[in-house]
Motif scaffolding. Structure first.
Motif, PDB file in Angstrom:
ATOM      1  N   ASN B  90       0.883 -47.015 -59.593  1.00 47.70           N
ATOM      2  CA  ASN B  90       0.929 -46.204 -58.230  1.00 47.70           C
ATOM      3  C   ASN B  90       0.281 -44.749 -59.366  1.00 47.70           C
ATOM      4  OD1 ASN B  90       0.015 -44.624 -56.505  1.00 47.70           O
ATOM      5  ND2 ASN B  90       1.580 -45.603 -54.423  1.00 47.70           N
ATOM      6  N   ILE B  91      -0.788 -43.959 -59.858  1.00 53.12           N
ATOM      7  CA  ILE B  91      -0.906 -42.492 -60.866  1.00 53.12           C
ATOM      8  C   ILE B  91      -1.989 -42.071 -60.397  1.00 53.12           C
ATOM      9  CG2 ILE B  91       0.257 -43.711 -62.733  1.00 53.12           C
ATOM     10  CD1 ILE B  91      -2.020 -44.699 -63.575  1.00 53.12           C
ATOM     11  N   PHE B  92      -3.049 -41.264 -60.690  1.00 48.03           N
ATOM     12  CA  PHE B  92      -3.658 -40.943 -60.959  1.00 48.03           C
ATOM     13  C   PHE B  92      -5.034 -41.327 -61.854  1.00 48.03           C
ATOM     14  CE2 PHE B  92      -0.378 -37.761 -59.180  1.00 48.03           C
ATOM     15  CZ  PHE B  92      -0.607 -37.703 -57.938  1.00 48.03           C
ATOM     16  N   PRO B  93      -5.449 -42.149 -61.685  1.00 44.94           N
ATOM     17  CA  PRO B  93      -6.293 -42.977 -62.958  1.00 44.94           C
ATOM     18  C   PRO B  93      -7.262 -42.145 -63.595  1.00 44.94           C
ATOM     19  CG  PRO B  93      -6.750 -44.497 -60.986  1.00 44.94           C
ATOM     20  CD  PRO B  93      -5.407 -42.974 -60.087  1.00 44.94           C
ATOM     21  N   GLU B 158       4.377 -43.705 -64.774  1.00 43.45           N
ATOM     22  CA  GLU B 158       5.114 -43.425 -63.187  1.00 43.45           C
ATOM     23  C   GLU B 158       6.759 -42.797 -63.023  1.00 43.45           C
ATOM     24  OE1 GLU B 158       3.871 -46.952 -60.551  1.00 43.45           O
ATOM     25  OE2 GLU B 158       5.458 -45.699 -59.825  1.00 43.45           O
ATOM     26  N   ILE B 161       6.262 -39.204 -64.304  1.00 41.58           N
ATOM     27  CA  ILE B 161       6.215 -37.899 -62.789  1.00 41.58           C
ATOM     28  C   ILE B 161       7.223 -38.376 -62.511  1.00 41.58           C
ATOM     29  CG2 ILE B 161       4.815 -38.340 -61.188  1.00 41.58           C
ATOM     30  CD1 ILE B 161       3.072 -39.750 -61.978  1.00 41.58           C
TER      31      ILE B 161
END
Ligand SMILES: Nc1ncnc2c1ncn2[C@@H]1O[C@H](COP(=O)(O)OP(=O)(O)O)[C@@H](O)[C@H]1O
Ligand SMILES: [Mg+2]
Lengths: 335, 252
Positions: B90-93, B158, B161
């Protein structure tokens, strides 16, 4: 390292020189073409470029698909038109109520619709836009209904040359503002929301607030574009609010390249030029656009401006060593 | 004297008629590492969803640093210092690795509504991102897009983050799931180095038994909707009830 720096510098110089050249070209342009028709066309392009640019903030930078964006354009146009003709206001003071109204609508629409996800949100914006369209059509006494609202006093007594320079300046100012916005902390949050809305919420951003913020900012810019339309066209029709006008913005943004800011400007110029050329030849120019649109979405989803960057990269690869290309990519990445 | 950072009291969670968590009680001491194990479908991820605020418990209370956080919004809980990573990446691709971490660091600051300031002028967040990129061993990959990373690297991102959020408590949901065996040790290295710094409390869901035994201070076993054991790794290994329930009767 040294050669790297040199190249960066060169690149910056090149950019500066091309900007100066562009400015010079824009200044002398009216004297070269010497045609009121073409000047009027460029003026219209600038207005729609501002409109499309505002749409890009939603679509390209936040990932919001709105089918109701034209309502802001229409609100701006009718507010300015009615205040000027009906109440004798000068043009510039009307911009304040335009912005206030657009902000109010932005907040209202945002609060009502934005909890709805994706497709539902888009459908709701379509419904609200069309609802406002119906209201304008039905409010004959105020808006002139389907006959339109005519006789708005034109800017600079319709001196097309003055209007032309004015539009270029306004477009430039809007562009600079949008560029600053997307490189600001807020703009970076918007891009994170575009990439992964849920995750943006999870790392502590209140997604709803940011979405409403971008809707009211882009809505205000669209409203200003509408105001400019009112004082250059002089006549307003409900079609301005219709979803067709939103479709124009989508077309311009996607063809030019969403998420680029340059893209919607280029897109507006292409679409408007083609519209004028094609509509002389055929009534069905929208169909041709539909086809171009599909081809671009399928084969060049990045749009025309990114196509140019790519080919630039390609030539760089041939001409320079790899290190320099990395430099180039880094500098061109800074949207 | 150690302090309890997270406490779950009589947590119950049903989905329609399905009662996934019956009565979960769990305590995590500050600056310790606890792993939750349990068969597939036991409700481990559900438990994380409850702690992070993604779901609301049917009944029961959740305390974070003695504050009742039951039913609070996810971003509120994150802002209080509780971060989580996800079972699915779940990242900002299409943002760079650096920007993924920087934007997380920025969320803790006071500049989020500056709409004209250039983000590059806010050196603080850039420095934090640089530092964390080193910490999660992604050096040299800062300018890559997150989507271009390998699966294991995305997992590190992740975790990065989460670190950028500066939370005290980190939730890790199966960090090694779906990662090639060769890449597992490097990822465990990252987790271990965070543990060794001693600043974070960590709650992890994981299946790989040998990893868990080494890295955990305590292990909790979730089975049948309740925690059936919660102890140091050695004791858990010896616990026959656990072996029956989880390890499949002498698998270890
Ligand atoms: N949002 C949901 N709606 C309905 N059932 C769910 C939902 N989330 C989880 N479950 C159910 O809860 C049970 C536990 O799931 P989960 O917490 O993902 O297990 P684990 O992580 O331990 O493998 C499963 O039976 C799953 O189908
Ligand atoms: Mg799970």
């Amino acid at each position: 390292m040294n050669s790297r720096l040199m190249f960066l510098k060169n690149n910056k110089n090149k950019k500066k020189i091309s900007i100066i050249l562009l400015f010079f070209a824009l200044i002398v342009f009216p004297f070269i073409v010497n045609s009121t028709y073409i000047l009027s066309l460029v003026i219209e392009m600038c207005i729609f470029a501002i409109f499309a640019l505002s749409y890009d903030l939603l679509l390209g930078f936040t990932g919001i698909v709105s089918f109701g964006h034209a309502l802001f354009f229409g609100l701006g146009a009718y507010t300015t038109g009615i205040l000027m003709k009906g109440y004798g206001w000068a043009f510039v003071p009307t911009l304040l109520p335009v912005i206030l109204i657009c902000v109010a609508f932005g907040v209202g629409i945002g609060a009502v619709t934005i909890r709805a996800k994706d497709t539902y949100f888009s459908m709701l914006t379509l419904a609200i836009g069309q609802f406002l369209w119906v209201i304008v059509v039905k409010s004959r006494v105020i808006t002139g209904g389907e006959d339109g609202y005519h006789g708005v006093k034109l800017l600079f007594d319709n001196n097309r040359l003055a209007i032309y320079y004015f539009m270029i300046v306004v477009l430039l100012l809007v562009y600079i503002f949008a560029k600053k916005l997307i490189n600001s902390p807020t703009g970076k949050v918007l891009q994170a929301i575009r990439e992964n809305e849920d995750r943006a919420g999870m790392i502590g951003y209140n997604v709803l607030t940011y979405k409403i913020l971008v809707i009211l900012i882009s809505g205000s810019i669209a409203g200003i574009a509408g105001s400019l339309y009112a004082v250059t066209a002089g006549s307003l029709t409900p079609a301005l609010i219709h979803s067709n006008t939103t479709m124009h913005a989508i077309l311009m943004t996607v063809i030019g390249g969403m998420g680029t800011l340059n893209g919607p400007i280029v897109g507006a110029f292409i679409v408007k030029t083609a519209e004028h050329v094609l509509s002389d030849i055929t009534q069905r120019w929208m169909i041709i656009f539909g086809i171009i649109y599909i081809i671009i979405v399928l084969y060049f989803p990045g749009g025309i401006t990114r196509l140019k960057i790519k080919s630039n990269k390609f030539f760089n690869k041939i001409l320079r060593n790899k290190k320099n290309i990395e430099c180039f990519e880094k500098s061109s990445e800074e949207a | 004297m150690s302090k309890t950072i997270l406490e779950l009291k009589n947590i119950k969670k049903s989905f329609g008629g399905l009662e996934v968590l019956k009565d979960v009680n769990l305590k995590l001491e500050q600056s310790t590492f606890k792993t939750i194990i349990g068969p597939n479908g036991a409700g481990k991820t559900t438990l994380f969803n409850l702690i992070s605020g993604a779901y609301k418990p049917t009944s029961g209370r959740i305390f974070f640093n003695d504050v009742d956080i039951t039913g609070l919004k996810p971003h509120t809980i994150t802002n209080m210092g509780l971060g989580r990573s996800y079972q699915m990446t779940n990242i900002f691709p299409k943002l760079t690795v650096h920007e993924n971490i920087r934007i997380a660091a920025q969320s803790k600051g006071t500049h989020n509504f500056h709409i004209i300031t250039n983000y590059k002028k806010l050196q603080k967040y850039i420095d934090i991102a640089d530092e964390i990129i080193e910490k999660v061993k992604l050096s040299g990959k800062g300018n890559m897009l997150a989507v271009e990373l390998s699966h294991a690297e995305q997992r590190k991102l992740e975790i990065g983050i989460q670190l950028a959020l500066g939370g005290e408590l980190i939730l890790l949901d199966e960090p090694t799931a779906g990662i090639s065996l060769e890449e597992v040790p490097a990822l465990i290295d990252v987790i271990e180095s965070i543990k060794n710094e001693g600043e974070k409390s960590i709650l992890m869901i994981e299946h790989k038994i040998n990893i868990i035994m080494e890295i955990s201070d305590t292990i909790a076993v979730l089975h049948g909707g309740v925690i059936i054991a919660d102890d140091i790794p050695k004791k858990i290994k010896e616990n026959i009830a656990v072996q029956k329930a989880y390890l499949g009767g002498g698998a270890q």
